[in-house]
Scaffold this motif. Structure first.
Motif, PDB file in Angstrom:
ATOM      1  N   PRO A 142       0.820  -1.213   0.000  1.00  0.00           N
ATOM      2  CA  PRO A 142       0.000   0.000   0.000  1.00  0.00           C
ATOM      3  C   PRO A 142       0.854   1.264   0.000  1.00  0.00           C
ATOM      4  O   PRO A 142       1.933   1.288   0.575  1.00  0.00           O
ATOM      5  N   SER A 143       0.346   2.288  -0.604  1.00  0.00           N
ATOM      6  CA  SER A 143       1.068   3.548  -0.681  1.00  0.00           C
ATOM      7  C   SER A 143       1.086   4.231   0.675  1.00  0.00           C
ATOM      8  O   SER A 143       0.106   4.186   1.427  1.00  0.00           O
ATOM      9  N   LYS A 144       2.199   4.883   0.987  1.00  0.00           N
ATOM     10  CA  LYS A 144       2.273   5.649   2.221  1.00  0.00           C
ATOM     11  C   LYS A 144       1.665   7.037   2.047  1.00  0.00           C
ATOM     12  O   LYS A 144       1.566   7.794   2.998  1.00  0.00           O
ATOM     13  N   PHE A 145       1.247   7.356   0.837  1.00  0.00           N
ATOM     14  CA  PHE A 145       0.658   8.660   0.553  1.00  0.00           C
ATOM     15  C   PHE A 145      -0.855   8.550   0.571  1.00  0.00           C
ATOM     16  O   PHE A 145      -1.457   7.992  -0.318  1.00  0.00           O
ATOM     17  N   LYS A 146      -1.446   9.071   1.623  1.00  0.00           N
ATOM     18  CA  LYS A 146      -2.887   9.015   1.820  1.00  0.00           C
ATOM     19  C   LYS A 146      -3.554  10.265   1.270  1.00  0.00           C
ATOM     20  O   LYS A 146      -2.919  11.277   1.038  1.00  0.00           O
ATOM     21  N   LYS A 147      -4.849  10.193   1.096  1.00  0.00           N
ATOM     22  CA  LYS A 147      -5.668  11.340   0.669  1.00  0.00           C
ATOM     23  C   LYS A 147      -6.407  11.868   1.888  1.00  0.00           C
ATOM     24  O   LYS A 147      -6.793  11.098   2.769  1.00  0.00           O
ATOM     25  N   TYR A 148      -6.621  13.166   1.921  1.00  0.00           N
ATOM     26  CA  TYR A 148      -7.394  13.781   2.991  1.00  0.00           C
ATOM     27  C   TYR A 148      -8.326  14.805   2.378  1.00  0.00           C
ATOM     28  O   TYR A 148      -7.894  15.647   1.586  1.00  0.00           O
ATOM     29  N   SER A 149      -9.594  14.732   2.747  1.00  0.00           N
ATOM     30  CA  SER A 149     -10.560  15.674   2.178  1.00  0.00           C
ATOM     31  C   SER A 149     -11.405  16.348   3.253  1.00  0.00           C
ATOM     32  O   SER A 149     -12.464  16.876   2.965  1.00  0.00           O
ATOM     33  N   GLY A 150     -10.941  16.326   4.496  1.00  0.00           N
ATOM     34  CA  GLY A 150     -11.681  16.944   5.592  1.00  0.00           C
ATOM     35  C   GLY A 150     -11.362  18.425   5.727  1.00  0.00           C
ATOM     36  O   GLY A 150     -10.741  19.033   4.849  1.00  0.00           O
ATOM     37  N   PRO A 151     -11.779  19.008   6.842  1.00  0.00           N
ATOM     38  CA  PRO A 151     -11.516  20.426   7.083  1.00  0.00           C
ATOM     39  C   PRO A 151     -10.012  20.695   7.140  1.00  0.00           C
ATOM     40  O   PRO A 151      -9.248  19.821   7.546  1.00  0.00           O
ATOM     41  N   ILE A 206       9.666  15.268  16.802  1.00  0.00           N
ATOM     42  CA  ILE A 206       8.411  14.760  17.343  1.00  0.00           C
ATOM     43  C   ILE A 206       8.065  13.524  16.519  1.00  0.00           C
ATOM     44  O   ILE A 206       7.900  13.624  15.306  1.00  0.00           O
ATOM     45  N   ALA A 207       8.012  12.355  17.164  1.00  0.00           N
ATOM     46  CA  ALA A 207       7.788  11.108  16.438  1.00  0.00           C
ATOM     47  C   ALA A 207       6.431  10.504  16.759  1.00  0.00           C
ATOM     48  O   ALA A 207       5.962  10.556  17.896  1.00  0.00           O
ATOM     49  N   VAL A 208       5.818   9.933  15.730  1.00  0.00           N
ATOM     50  CA  VAL A 208       4.556   9.211  15.837  1.00  0.00           C
ATOM     51  C   VAL A 208       4.724   7.872  15.106  1.00  0.00           C
ATOM     52  O   VAL A 208       5.765   7.622  14.493  1.00  0.00           O
ATOM     53  N   LYS A 209       3.719   7.039  15.145  1.00  0.00           N
ATOM     54  CA  LYS A 209       3.759   5.775  14.410  1.00  0.00           C
ATOM     55  C   LYS A 209       3.721   6.057  12.909  1.00  0.00           C
ATOM     56  O   LYS A 209       3.208   7.087  12.475  1.00  0.00           O
ATOM     57  N   ASP A 210       4.225   5.122  12.122  1.00  0.00           N
ATOM     58  CA  ASP A 210       4.278   5.310  10.668  1.00  0.00           C
ATOM     59  C   ASP A 210       2.901   5.534  10.051  1.00  0.00           C
ATOM     60  O   ASP A 210       2.737   6.394   9.187  1.00  0.00           O
ATOM     61  N   ASP A 211       1.882   4.779  10.483  1.00  0.00           N
ATOM     62  CA  ASP A 211       0.556   4.983   9.906  1.00  0.00           C
ATOM     63  C   ASP A 211      -0.008   6.356  10.302  1.00  0.00           C
ATOM     64  O   ASP A 211      -0.770   6.962   9.554  1.00  0.00           O
ATOM     65  N   GLU A 212       0.414   6.865  11.450  1.00  0.00           N
ATOM     66  CA  GLU A 212      -0.043   8.188  11.881  1.00  0.00           C
ATOM     67  C   GLU A 212       0.626   9.304  11.088  1.00  0.00           C
ATOM     68  O   GLU A 212      -0.031  10.282  10.713  1.00  0.00           O
ATOM     69  N   ILE A 213       1.910   9.169  10.790  1.00  0.00           N
ATOM     70  CA  ILE A 213       2.567  10.216   9.991  1.00  0.00           C
ATOM     71  C   ILE A 213       1.985  10.236   8.586  1.00  0.00           C
ATOM     72  O   ILE A 213       1.940  11.286   7.947  1.00  0.00           O
ATOM     73  N   TYR A 268       0.820  13.745   7.307  1.00  0.00           N
ATOM     74  CA  TYR A 268       1.439  14.225   6.063  1.00  0.00           C
ATOM     75  C   TYR A 268       0.352  14.653   5.070  1.00  0.00           C
ATOM     76  O   TYR A 268       0.475  15.679   4.401  1.00  0.00           O
ATOM     77  N   ALA A 269      -0.720  13.861   4.995  1.00  0.00           N
ATOM     78  CA  ALA A 269      -1.819  14.171   4.069  1.00  0.00           C
ATOM     79  C   ALA A 269      -2.635  15.374   4.538  1.00  0.00           C
ATOM     80  O   ALA A 269      -3.153  16.134   3.717  1.00  0.00           O
ATOM     81  N   MET A 270      -2.757  15.551   5.846  1.00  0.00           N
ATOM     82  CA  MET A 270      -3.627  16.589   6.396  1.00  0.00           C
ATOM     83  C   MET A 270      -2.994  17.985   6.402  1.00  0.00           C
ATOM     84  O   MET A 270      -3.713  18.978   6.381  1.00  0.00           O
ATOM     85  N   LEU A 271      -1.672  18.051   6.433  1.00  0.00           N
ATOM     86  CA  LEU A 271      -1.002  19.341   6.612  1.00  0.00           C
ATOM     87  C   LEU A 271      -0.649  20.023   5.301  1.00  0.00           C
ATOM     88  O   LEU A 271      -0.498  19.382   4.267  1.00  0.00           O
ATOM     89  N   SER A 272      -0.492  21.324   5.398  1.00  0.00           N
ATOM     90  CA  SER A 272       0.044  22.115   4.286  1.00  0.00           C
ATOM     91  C   SER A 272       1.077  23.068   4.859  1.00  0.00           C
ATOM     92  O   SER A 272       1.122  23.313   6.075  1.00  0.00           O
TER      93      SER A 272
END
Length: 170
Positions: free
Chosen positions: A23-32, A146-153, A157-161
């Protein structure tokens, strides 16, 4: 016509084979939109907010000397204060990483008066293949990040700009 059909088939086959891999580590985010990040070092928690609404919260690991504000390169501390998201690294050794704008002008001025470097390369990142292998029994293991789990990053990564403020509290 046969050449065009073959090209379409080849492109489709390559796309299908790519999709069958891991699976790709690049997720999509379409929320606020995330408008602010708040890190509470004492609680080891990070919150992504849109306005006053907490969208997501995460447990975090900090620098290996977590108490106090980062002052010098190699001190193992995570900065405290207001910074900004300023870069994204899709090829991070720690899965994915999001850059924090440390050091600012004040951080540089403080370190320079002692003839030292304030350090830099502060990121929010995952654990990557090695994670905290150098100190597996320590909760705080980074060099100041600041470290988080891989699935969390992947989510983060998808949510931030770029330009989103990050407030890092003691």
């Amino acid at each position: 016509m046969a050449r065009a059909t073959r090209r379409i088939f080849t492109v489709g086959l390559l796309a299908a084979l790519a999709a069958c891999g891991k699976p790709s580590k690049f997720k999509k985010y379409s929320g606020p939109p995330v408008t602010q990040i708040v890190v509470n070092k004492g609680e080891r928690r990070m919150h992504l907010l849109s306005g006053r609404t907490v969208l997501k919260s995460y447990d975090v690991a900090l620098g290996n000397e977590p108490i106090g504000h980062k002052q010098f390169e190699g001190d193992g501390k995570t900065p405290e204060g207001i910074y900004f998201i300023d870069r994204f690294n899709p090829n991070s050794a720690f899965h994915l990483s999001v850059g924090v704008s440390y050091p600012n002008a004040n951080d540089k001025m403080f370190a320079n008066q002692f003839g030292l470097s304030p350090g830099g390369d502060i990121f929010i990142h995952g654990r990557g293949p090695e994670g905290n292998a150098k100190a597996p029994k320590k909760r705080d293991w980074t060099a100041g990040c600041i470290a988080v789990k891989d699935d969390e990053i992947e989510e983060i990564y998808a949510m931030l700009s770029g330009g989103v403020p990050i407030v890092i509290n003691p």
